[in-house]
Design a protein around this motif. Structure first.
Motif, PDB file in Angstrom:
ATOM      1  N   LYS A  26      48.703  24.771 -68.372  1.00 18.77           N
ATOM      2  CA  LYS A  26      49.341  24.090 -67.258  1.00 18.77           C
ATOM      3  C   LYS A  26      50.060  22.845 -67.771  1.00 18.77           C
ATOM      4  CE  LYS A  26      47.439  26.906 -64.261  1.00 18.77           C
ATOM      5  NZ  LYS A  26      48.237  27.884 -63.488  1.00 18.77           N
ATOM      6  N   PRO A  27      51.290  22.605 -67.325  1.00 18.09           N
ATOM      7  CA  PRO A  27      52.046  21.455 -67.814  1.00 18.09           C
ATOM      8  C   PRO A  27      51.471  20.143 -67.310  1.00 18.09           C
ATOM      9  CG  PRO A  27      53.189  22.470 -65.986  1.00 18.09           C
ATOM     10  CD  PRO A  27      52.029  23.379 -66.315  1.00 18.09           C
ATOM     11  N   PRO A  28      51.687  19.068 -68.039  1.00 16.70           N
ATOM     12  CA  PRO A  28      51.230  17.754 -67.574  1.00 16.70           C
ATOM     13  C   PRO A  28      52.109  17.271 -66.421  1.00 16.70           C
ATOM     14  CG  PRO A  28      52.549  17.516 -69.550  1.00 16.70           C
ATOM     15  CD  PRO A  28      52.356  18.997 -69.346  1.00 16.70           C
ATOM     16  N   LEU A  29      51.616  16.304 -65.691  1.00 17.05           N
ATOM     17  CA  LEU A  29      52.412  15.688 -64.643  1.00 17.05           C
ATOM     18  C   LEU A  29      53.365  14.663 -65.264  1.00 17.05           C
ATOM     19  CD1 LEU A  29      49.669  14.947 -61.943  1.00 17.05           C
ATOM     20  CD2 LEU A  29      51.320  16.826 -61.945  1.00 17.05           C
ATOM     21  N   PHE A 156      50.517  24.167 -61.628  1.00 16.76           N
ATOM     22  CA  PHE A 156      49.719  23.063 -62.164  1.00 16.76           C
ATOM     23  C   PHE A 156      48.239  23.308 -61.914  1.00 16.76           C
ATOM     24  CE2 PHE A 156      53.921  21.469 -61.279  1.00 16.76           C
ATOM     25  CZ  PHE A 156      54.211  20.640 -62.355  1.00 16.76           C
ATOM     26  N   HIS A 159      43.852  20.878 -65.599  1.00 14.80           N
ATOM     27  CA  HIS A 159      44.230  20.535 -66.972  1.00 14.80           C
ATOM     28  C   HIS A 159      45.545  19.761 -67.012  1.00 14.80           C
ATOM     29  CE1 HIS A 159      41.574  21.843 -70.193  1.00 14.80           C
ATOM     30  NE2 HIS A 159      41.155  22.792 -69.383  1.00 14.80           N
ATOM     31  N   SER A 160      46.335  19.863 -65.949  1.00 16.09           N
ATOM     32  CA  SER A 160      47.563  19.077 -65.887  1.00 16.09           C
ATOM     33  C   SER A 160      47.226  17.590 -65.878  1.00 16.09           C
ATOM     34  CB  SER A 160      48.362  19.435 -64.631  1.00 16.09           C
ATOM     35  OG  SER A 160      48.792  20.783 -64.671  1.00 16.09           O
ATOM     36  N   ARG A 163      46.013  16.555 -69.355  1.00 17.80           N
ATOM     37  CA  ARG A 163      47.066  16.525 -70.373  1.00 17.80           C
ATOM     38  C   ARG A 163      48.095  15.416 -70.162  1.00 17.80           C
ATOM     39  NH1 ARG A 163      49.743  22.257 -71.130  1.00 17.80           N
ATOM     40  NH2 ARG A 163      50.614  21.180 -72.930  1.00 17.80           N
ATOM     41  N   THR A 164      48.142  14.847 -68.958  1.00 18.15           N
ATOM     42  CA  THR A 164      49.216  13.918 -68.617  1.00 18.15           C
ATOM     43  C   THR A 164      49.302  12.712 -69.549  1.00 18.15           C
ATOM     44  OG1 THR A 164      49.255  14.561 -66.288  1.00 18.15           O
ATOM     45  CG2 THR A 164      50.073  12.366 -66.821  1.00 18.15           C
TER      46      THR A 164
END
Length: 211
Positions: A26-29, A156, A159-160, A163-164
């Protein structure tokens, strides 16, 4: 007859919690999304959710560790400390993290509003102070926060939030070892995979350094 029995068994199986959801990293915010969520939670006076969201961003912890945090882990003296240490469930290794001023204020406000005491879970479940919220409940909250600022919840996840901050730190400093320590990874290779670092990323950082 047997086919009918098998069909009945199949129909009674529980539907997987992630059915219909996209799996994978999942991508970061982005910073603007972080601030949008914070602002919305503040306006709506959602004291607990704001404390949880800020803590998740700063701590860089997995969801299972966020929900397991107890009051004394971050506020042993009644007020939230500048730094805290939590032992990770997955690795068993302790990891330290910093708590920003806005996060400390959010947690202090929540501690006061909820009348929290040492020995209790910071974010309690529906069964009372002896239980924490579940990782599923936490994931639902994250999806709700994500959707509230116009993002697609399926893209998202918890984990987003984890990872942010590490992603921002790496992009700004290129210090992979620091990010490894902050995430509590035992191997640098795990950090490389987690951040999704590619050769182009490394070259971009190298181009900023003149010898």
């Amino acid at each position: 007859m047997q086919d009918h029995v098998n069909a009945t068994r199949v129909s009674h199986r529980r539907v997987p919690w992630n059915k219909g959801k996209l799996t994978g990293a999942k991508p970061p915010l982005r910073p603007k999304h972080v601030w949008a969520i914070r602002t919305k939670l503040q306006i709506e006076d959602r004291t607990r959710d704001l404390a949880m969201f800020n803590l998740a961003i700063d701590s860089k912890l997995r969801g299972c560790d966020v929900v397991a945090i107890r009051v004394e882990d971050g506020a042993a003296g009644g007020y939230t400390a500048d730094r805290a240490t939590v032992r990770q469930k997955k690795t068993g290794w302790p990891v330290r993290f910093e708590l920003s001023e806005q996060t400390r204020q959010a947690i202090d406000n929540y501690l006061k509003a909820a009348n929290k005491r040492p020995g209790e879970f910071l974010f309690t479940g529906r069964r009372g102070p002896e239980t924490s919220i579940t990782t599923r409940q936490y994931a639902r909250l994250v999806s709700e926060w994500i959707a509230s600022v116009g993002l697609e919840p399926k893209l998202f996840g918890t984990h987003s939030l984890r990872r942010t901050k590490p992603t921002l730190i790496y992009r700004r400093t290129g210090n992979l070892r620091a990010v490894q320590l902050l995430l509590g990874h035992t191997k640098i290779e795990s950090t490389v995979r987690y951040l999704g670092i590619e050769v182009d990323d490394a070259l971009a950082i190298a181009e900023q350094v003149d010898v």
